[in-house]
Design an enzyme around this catalytic site. Structure first.
Site: not given
Ligand code: GRF
Length: 215
Positions: A16-17, A67, A93, A95, A109, A111, A138, A145-147, A176
């Site tokens: 969806s993003n 990986r 995943r 990275l 990214n 989050h 965010s 560092e993860l997130d 988002e």
């Molecule tokens: C989102 O909530 C994002 O914050 C997280 O994974 C989800 C992805 O959703 N990292 P979509 O696949 O974009 O609908």
């Protein structure tokens, strides 16, 4: 208008993003999605990309023994598109440092929390259980560092009394879909960048939690 900015988007699921990014592209936006890559062949996001005429690739993590090998295959495909920006949009995943270093300063990214709160998974439940007044999401530059990389922008809103986890999740998703296209556009326009001192917008250092959008 600024020169085109080629973007490669990595997904694992619904996308969806990705859809919000696709919908934000237009003549006045220098960002151009040149490929979408998924580690899962069944990811709905692949269909969204195809419907928009965007090239897609599948790199199944299960086909690789470790990986490093998976990330190397991913990098090879990404680099054929010569992107100025790589966008993680629900790419599930972790990275390798080699991957992160290779795309340093051009890897974003999203989050689903107000970082630095709630890195990792299950962010909505954790925010509710903590009794937080606010929640949100965010966009950040990815570091080893993860997130934990410098935040570019956050969307924050007040949690409603007795708000369900589903309602909260839905509101975070909607937020988002506002801030990711905005951050990608700023990057493509050359307004957002990662400098030694952190994330910068229009050459001004952003606060540690990024530009704040209250919604
Ligand atoms: C989102 O909530 C994002 O914050 C997280 O994974 C989800 C992805 O959703 N990292 P979509 O696949 O974009 O609908």
């Amino acid at each position: 208008m600024s020169a085109p900015c080629n973007v490669v988007v990595l997904i694992s699921g619904s996308g969806s993003n990705l859809q919000a990014l696709i919908d934000s592209l237009g003549e006045d936006n220098p960002a151009r999605i040149c490929a979408v890559i998924s580690n899962r062949p069944e990811a709905l996001g692949l269909q969204r990309a195809q419907a928009a005429g965007i090239a897609t690739h599948v790199v199944r993590h299960k086909d690789f023994t470790d990986r490093e090998a998976f990330d190397a295959a991913l990098m090879e495909i990404i680099d054929t598109h010569e992107p100025q920006l790589v966008v993680l949009a629900g790419f599930m995943r972790i990275l390798t440092s080699g991957f992160v270093r290779h795309y340093q300063s051009r890897l974003l990214n999203i989050h689903p929390s107000l970082l630095p709160k709630y890195k990792g998974l299950d962010t909505h439940r954790r925010a509710l259980e903590a009794g937080d007044r606010e929640h949100g999401c965010s966009v950040h530059f990815v570091t080893e560092e993860l997130d934990g990389g410098p935040v570019a922008i956050q969307a924050a809103f007040i949690i409603e009394p007795d708000e369900s986890i589903d309602a909260l999740t839905g509101r975070v998703h909607a937020a988002e879909h506002i801030i990711y296209p905005l951050a990608v556009r700023w990057f493509a326009e050359g307004r957002l960048r990662l400098a030694e001192q952190g994330a910068m917008l229009d050459d001004i250092p952003l606060p540690a939690t990024g530009h704040l959008l209250r919604i």
